[in-house]
Design an enzyme around this catalytic site. Structure first.
Site, PDB file in Angstrom:
ATOM      1  N   THR A  27       0.613  -1.067  -0.062  1.00 35.21           N
ATOM      2  CA  THR A  27      -0.044   0.080  -0.245  1.00 35.21           C
ATOM      3  C   THR A  27       0.934   1.501  -0.329  1.00 35.21           C
ATOM      4  O   THR A  27       1.717   0.952   0.564  1.00 35.21           O
ATOM      5  CB  THR A  27      -0.857   0.340   1.205  1.00 35.21           C
ATOM      6  OG1 THR A  27      -0.152  -0.071   2.523  1.00 35.21           O
ATOM      7  CG2 THR A  27      -1.692  -0.996   1.486  1.00 35.21           C
ATOM      8  N   GLY A  28       0.279   2.610  -0.488  1.00 35.85           N
ATOM      9  CA  GLY A  28       1.013   3.490  -0.358  1.00 35.85           C
ATOM     10  C   GLY A  28       2.334   3.564  -1.226  1.00 35.85           C
ATOM     11  O   GLY A  28       3.651   4.653  -0.921  1.00 35.85           O
ATOM     12  N   ALA A  29       1.982   2.796  -2.465  1.00 34.61           N
ATOM     13  CA  ALA A  29       2.674   2.748  -3.147  1.00 34.61           C
ATOM     14  C   ALA A  29       2.856   3.604  -4.456  1.00 34.61           C
ATOM     15  O   ALA A  29       2.778   3.218  -6.025  1.00 34.61           O
ATOM     16  CB  ALA A  29       3.241   1.281  -3.674  1.00 34.61           C
ATOM     17  N   SER A  30       2.909   5.368  -4.701  1.00 32.44           N
ATOM     18  CA  SER A  30       2.373   6.014  -5.601  1.00 32.44           C
ATOM     19  C   SER A  30       2.976   6.617  -6.040  1.00 32.44           C
ATOM     20  O   SER A  30       2.865   8.129  -6.980  1.00 32.44           O
ATOM     21  CB  SER A  30       1.088   6.701  -4.772  1.00 32.44           C
ATOM     22  OG  SER A  30       1.699   7.195  -3.842  1.00 32.44           O
ATOM     23  N   GLY A  33       9.508   8.065  -5.901  1.00 31.39           N
ATOM     24  CA  GLY A  33      11.060   8.770  -4.481  1.00 31.39           C
ATOM     25  C   GLY A  33      10.253   8.074  -3.498  1.00 31.39           C
ATOM     26  O   GLY A  33      10.987   8.151  -2.672  1.00 31.39           O
ATOM     27  N   ILE A  35       9.127   5.110  -0.275  1.00 34.21           N
ATOM     28  CA  ILE A  35       9.513   3.741   0.132  1.00 34.21           C
ATOM     29  C   ILE A  35       8.611   2.642   0.105  1.00 34.21           C
ATOM     30  O   ILE A  35       8.884   1.526  -0.039  1.00 34.21           O
ATOM     31  CB  ILE A  35       9.388   3.797   1.972  1.00 34.21           C
ATOM     32  CG1 ILE A  35      10.295   5.003   2.650  1.00 34.21           C
ATOM     33  CG2 ILE A  35       9.262   2.794   2.500  1.00 34.21           C
ATOM     34  CD1 ILE A  35      10.082   4.833   3.996  1.00 34.21           C
ATOM     35  N   GLY A  36       7.379   2.509  -0.442  1.00 33.56           N
ATOM     36  CA  GLY A  36       6.435   1.830  -0.531  1.00 33.56           C
ATOM     37  C   GLY A  36       6.937   1.611  -2.634  1.00 33.56           C
ATOM     38  O   GLY A  36       6.942  -0.188  -2.567  1.00 33.56           O
ATOM     39  N   SER A 180       6.857   4.446  13.143  1.00 32.68           N
ATOM     40  CA  SER A 180       7.240   6.089  13.359  1.00 32.68           C
ATOM     41  C   SER A 180       8.748   5.582  14.821  1.00 32.68           C
ATOM     42  O   SER A 180       8.429   4.783  15.377  1.00 32.68           O
ATOM     43  CB  SER A 180       6.667   6.998  12.878  1.00 32.68           C
ATOM     44  OG  SER A 180       7.841   7.806  12.370  1.00 32.68           O
ATOM     45  N   TYR A 194      -0.594  12.105  14.204  1.00 32.48           N
ATOM     46  CA  TYR A 194       0.342  10.727  13.529  1.00 32.48           C
ATOM     47  C   TYR A 194       1.396  10.106  14.298  1.00 32.48           C
ATOM     48  O   TYR A 194       1.314   9.116  14.640  1.00 32.48           O
ATOM     49  CB  TYR A 194       1.315  11.406  12.377  1.00 32.48           C
ATOM     50  CG  TYR A 194       2.327  10.795  11.539  1.00 32.48           C
ATOM     51  CD1 TYR A 194       1.795  10.237  10.841  1.00 32.48           C
ATOM     52  CD2 TYR A 194       3.730  10.790  12.622  1.00 32.48           C
ATOM     53  CE1 TYR A 194       1.973   9.111   9.855  1.00 32.48           C
ATOM     54  CE2 TYR A 194       4.346   9.165  11.837  1.00 32.48           C
ATOM     55  CZ  TYR A 194       4.415   8.781  10.364  1.00 32.48           C
ATOM     56  OH  TYR A 194       4.759   7.872   9.530  1.00 32.48           O
TER      57      TYR A 194
END
Length: 284
Positions: A27-30, A33, A35-36, A180, A194
């Site tokens: 997920t979050g691979a958009s 540059g 991490i995804g 985090s 967060y």
């Protein structure tokens, strides 16, 4: 004493494609540059088929903006890293803050990957919409909880149900979370919403590991520390770099290497852990 059984010599030799034939949702691979994308490239290089989740409106609203080549550009970079030319690299959108979106994403990814899902990397997170104790409000807290925590638990639930429905509970199941640095040094007083949401993931990792044990799935969380994904520049960027013994920020591939290793059989005896991958980062 019972005789110790050592692995056969051939089993000690490193397999260059330890995830050959396995499938993964990241997920979050958009952005190329981010991490995804780095994680997806590593998994593909290890032989896995990969489904990339993205939510372009989130990136478009941030100072760094959306990837100029869009999700297909990200997918092309992952395909370039494949060690198995027959491995699938697919992608699709999803606003995971919606209650029904996590289960829908797991179902869509599994279908695109041939009906199964071995590895789930929950890398997505909400950026911005945060503040200090004096600045936060209920909407900020709710937004981070919905995206950074609730959606991850709902993804885990859908993944567990998918695994349980399989006639044979195959080995190699992996649930990998991203936390985090909220538990280190002075914490994250400027990003309380967060920090709360990510801290909840760290706290629930061991409980999830127990819940997934019967499904032959390990569960671990990784704290990547400060990673240079393009959100700082100039003096602030240099100041953070000086807090690393190596004098540089973490790069997206730094945590990606750890996450990819946790997805392999070499990490089959590691579960319920929150692992720091920070390059010796010194806070304060």
């Amino acid at each position: 004493m019972p005789e110790i059984q050592h692995p056969a010599a051939e089993d000690l030799r490193r397999d260059p494609r330890p995830l050959l034939g396995r499938t993964a949702l990241v997920t979050g691979a958009s952005r190329r540059g981010g991490i995804g994308c780095a994680v997806a490239r590593r998994l593909a290089a290890y032989g896995a088929s990969v489904y990339l989740h993205h939510h372009v409106p989130h990136d478009a609203a941030q100072p760094w903006g959306a990837d100029p080549e869009g999700p297909e550009g990200v997918a092309a970079g992952v395909r370039e890293a494949r060690s198995d030319p027959d491995a699938v690299v697919a992608h699709g959108p999803g606003d995971l803050s919606a209650p029904e979106a996590p289960a829908a994403l797991v179902a869509t990814a599994a279908e695109a990957l041939g009906g199964r899902l071995d590895v789930l990397v929950a890398n997505h997170a909400l950026s911005g919409s945060d503040g200090t104790l004096d600045e936060i409000d209920a909407d900020m807290l709710d937004a981070h909880w919905a995206t950074d925590t609730r959606s991850v638990i709902l993804l885990a639930q859908a993944y567990a149900r998918l695994r349980a429905a399989r006639p044979a509970r195959a080995p190699g199941g992996r649930l990998l979370l991203m936390t985090s640095g909220q538990d280190h040094g002075g914490g994250m007083p400027g990003e309380l919403a967060y920090a709360l949401a990510k801290g909840a993931l760290a706290s629930v990792t061991r409980s999830l590991a127990t819940a997934f044990a019967d499904l032959r799935v390990t569960v671990n969380a990784v704290n990547p520390g400060p990673v240079d994904t393009g959100y700082l520049s100039g003096g602030p960027h240099a100041a953070v770099a000086s807090m690393f013994p190596a004098g540089r920020w973490g790069l997206p591939d730094d945590p990606a290497r750890l996450l990819a290793w946790l997805a392999t059989d070499e990490a089959a005896w590691v579960t319920g852990q929150v692992i720091d991958s920070e390059g010796g980062f010194r806070r304060g």
